[in-house]
Scaffold this active site. Sequence first.
Site, mmCIF file in Angstrom:
data_model
loop_
_atom_site.group_PDB
_atom_site.id
_atom_site.type_symbol
_atom_site.label_atom_id
_atom_site.label_comp_id
_atom_site.label_asym_id
_atom_site.label_seq_id
_atom_site.Cartn_x
_atom_site.Cartn_y
_atom_site.Cartn_z
ATOM 1 N N LYS A 128 2.697 -17.715 12.964
ATOM 2 C CA LYS A 128 2.887 -18.639 13.945
ATOM 3 C C LYS A 128 1.526 -18.707 14.707
ATOM 4 O O LYS A 128 1.196 -19.259 15.820
ATOM 5 C CB LYS A 128 3.743 -18.449 15.096
ATOM 6 C CG LYS A 128 5.173 -18.482 14.602
ATOM 7 C CD LYS A 128 6.135 -18.103 15.455
ATOM 8 C CE LYS A 128 7.644 -17.950 15.039
ATOM 9 N NZ LYS A 128 8.380 -17.343 16.268
ATOM 10 N N ARG B 198 3.598 -0.057 -4.670
ATOM 11 C CA ARG B 198 3.589 1.636 -4.702
ATOM 12 C C ARG B 198 3.529 2.171 -3.321
ATOM 13 O O ARG B 198 4.050 3.113 -2.673
ATOM 14 C CB ARG B 198 2.767 2.341 -5.481
ATOM 15 C CG ARG B 198 3.035 2.363 -6.955
ATOM 16 C CD ARG B 198 2.080 2.352 -7.932
ATOM 17 N NE ARG B 198 1.712 0.578 -7.931
ATOM 18 C CZ ARG B 198 1.974 -0.281 -8.651
ATOM 19 N NH1 ARG B 198 2.861 0.107 -9.880
ATOM 20 N NH2 ARG B 198 1.678 -1.474 -8.652
ATOM 21 N N THR B 199 2.486 1.619 -2.597
ATOM 22 C CA THR B 199 2.108 2.266 -1.298
ATOM 23 C C THR B 199 3.133 2.135 -0.235
ATOM 24 O O THR B 199 3.533 2.911 0.386
ATOM 25 C CB THR B 199 0.629 1.416 -0.775
ATOM 26 O OG1 THR B 199 -0.261 1.580 -1.858
ATOM 27 C CG2 THR B 199 0.166 2.359 0.384
ATOM 28 N N ARG C 155 -1.478 -2.364 5.749
ATOM 29 C CA ARG C 155 -2.235 -2.785 4.942
ATOM 30 C C ARG C 155 -2.528 -4.343 5.176
ATOM 31 O O ARG C 155 -1.508 -5.253 5.704
ATOM 32 C CB ARG C 155 -1.367 -2.967 3.510
ATOM 33 C CG ARG C 155 -2.365 -3.886 2.451
ATOM 34 C CD ARG C 155 -1.646 -3.682 1.145
ATOM 35 N NE ARG C 155 -1.845 -2.203 0.614
ATOM 36 C CZ ARG C 155 -1.931 -2.000 -0.541
ATOM 37 N NH1 ARG C 155 -1.338 -2.670 -1.594
ATOM 38 N NH2 ARG C 155 -2.142 -0.786 -1.024
ATOM 39 N N HIS D 55 -9.014 2.951 1.150
ATOM 40 C CA HIS D 55 -7.613 3.235 0.807
ATOM 41 C C HIS D 55 -7.526 4.648 0.772
ATOM 42 O O HIS D 55 -7.144 5.427 -0.159
ATOM 43 C CB HIS D 55 -7.033 2.678 -0.613
ATOM 44 C CG HIS D 55 -5.692 2.381 -0.915
ATOM 45 N ND1 HIS D 55 -4.531 3.277 -0.043
ATOM 46 C CD2 HIS D 55 -5.127 1.654 -1.824
ATOM 47 C CE1 HIS D 55 -3.630 2.882 -0.297
ATOM 48 N NE2 HIS D 55 -3.678 2.056 -1.252
HETATM 49 C C1 NCD Z 1 -4.466 -0.393 -5.164
HETATM 50 C C2 NCD Z 1 -4.587 -1.295 -3.892
HETATM 51 O O1 NCD Z 1 -3.913 -1.941 -3.512
HETATM 52 O O2 NCD Z 1 -6.050 -1.224 -3.536
HETATM 53 N N1 NCD Z 1 -3.116 -0.233 -5.460
HETATM 54 C C3 NCD Z 1 -2.459 0.552 -4.824
HETATM 55 O O3 NCD Z 1 -2.461 0.802 -3.777
HETATM 56 N N2 NCD Z 1 -1.847 1.720 -5.701
HETATM 57 C C4 NCD Z 1 -5.281 -1.031 -6.590
HETATM 58 C C5 NCD Z 1 -5.216 -2.534 -6.752
HETATM 59 O O4 NCD Z 1 -4.415 -3.341 -6.057
HETATM 60 O O5 NCD Z 1 -5.748 -3.003 -7.807
#
Ligand code: NCD
Length: 313
Positions: A76, A48-49, A97, A125
Site C-alpha cells: 500500500k 534457506r535464510t 532481507r 549477507h
Molecule cells: C544467496 C542470497 O540470497 O544472497 N542465497 C542464500 O541466502 N543462501 C545466494 C543467491 O541468492 O544466489
Amino acid sequence: MKSFISVLNLSKQDVLSYIVKANNMKHGPLCKFPNKTLITMFYEPSTRTSCSFQAAAIKLGCNIINLTDKVSSVEKGETLEDTIKTLNSYGDVIVLRHPLKGSSERASHVSKVPIINAGDGNGEHPTQALLDIFTIYNEIASFEIDLDSEKRNKIVVTFLGDLKNSRTIHSLIHLLMLFPKMKFIYISPPSLEIPQEIVDKVNSFPNCEQMVMDLDTAISMTDILYVTRIQKERFANERDYYSVVLNHNHQQYCVDKEIMLHAKEKMIIMHPLPRLHEISTELDNDPRAKYFKQVENGVYMRMAILDTLFNLS
Ligand code: NCD
C-alpha cells in the site's frame, strides 16, 4: 541493543568465537529463550535464510512472526522505516532481507530492537558469510588444516560466477581476509567482475594475494571452490541479463564431473544456493561437495548468532 548489519565490524576473535558457539549448538542448548520473539521480514525470496532462522529460533524456544512484502502494507506504499517502527512493538529482533543495498543500516537507525541483515540487495549477507567460514573451518580441520595457523600452506579460494552481485561472496571475502595466508582467485563472466572496492581492500591486506584466472587453470590449485549463480534479479532488465548470459561460453563458469577430475582430492565445493546449472547435480554425491552441509551449518550458526544477541540484550 546490537544490530548485525555487516561483517566489517567483526574481528577474527569474534569469528572464532561464533565458530566455537555454533559447534556447541550441535548438542543444544535448547529452549533457552521462551520469552523472545523473532520477526522475519523478507522482501525478497528466500528458502534457506528464512527457514534456517526460523529453525534456529524454534530450537532456542523463541516465538516467531513472519512478514513478507506480498502481505505487508508495503504493497500500500508504507515506508521501510514505518514498518520497522511498527514491528518494534511485536518482537525482540528483526531479521530483514530487502532488495536495496544499505536497507538494514537504514532500518537500524529507526529500530529499538536489533536488526539482522539477511541480505541487502547486492551489498552484504553477513550471517551467510559466518556459516560459510564455519563450514570452511570445520571441513579443512577434517584435512588437519587449521584455518588460523601461520604455519600451514596458503589456502587457495576460487570464487566462480557473478562476483559483482554476489553479496555472500562480498561478505565472505572480508572474513577470510582476517586469517593468515589466503589466496583468492576470481573467475567471472565479463561485466560481472568482483567490485574494485573489494580488490582495493584485499590489496591492503599483506596476508592476501588475489588474481584473475580461468577455471581450467585454477581448478588443480584450488582448496575451496565457491560457486555462485548469476543474479538475474540484479540486472536493470531482461535484455541486459540475456546479453551477458548469451554472450559468453557458459561452460567456463560451470562445474561438472569432467572438470572435477583435475581438482585435488582434499578440497571442497561450496555454493550458497539456490543453484541453477552452475554445479551439475552429478556432483552431489562427490565427497567434496559441501553445499548441503552449508545448509545444515546455517541452523547452528544462526542459533549462535541469536544466542549471542539475546545474551547481550
Ligand atoms: C544467496 C542470497 O540470497 O544472497 N542465497 C542464500 O541466502 N543462501 C545466494 C543467491 O541468492 O544466489
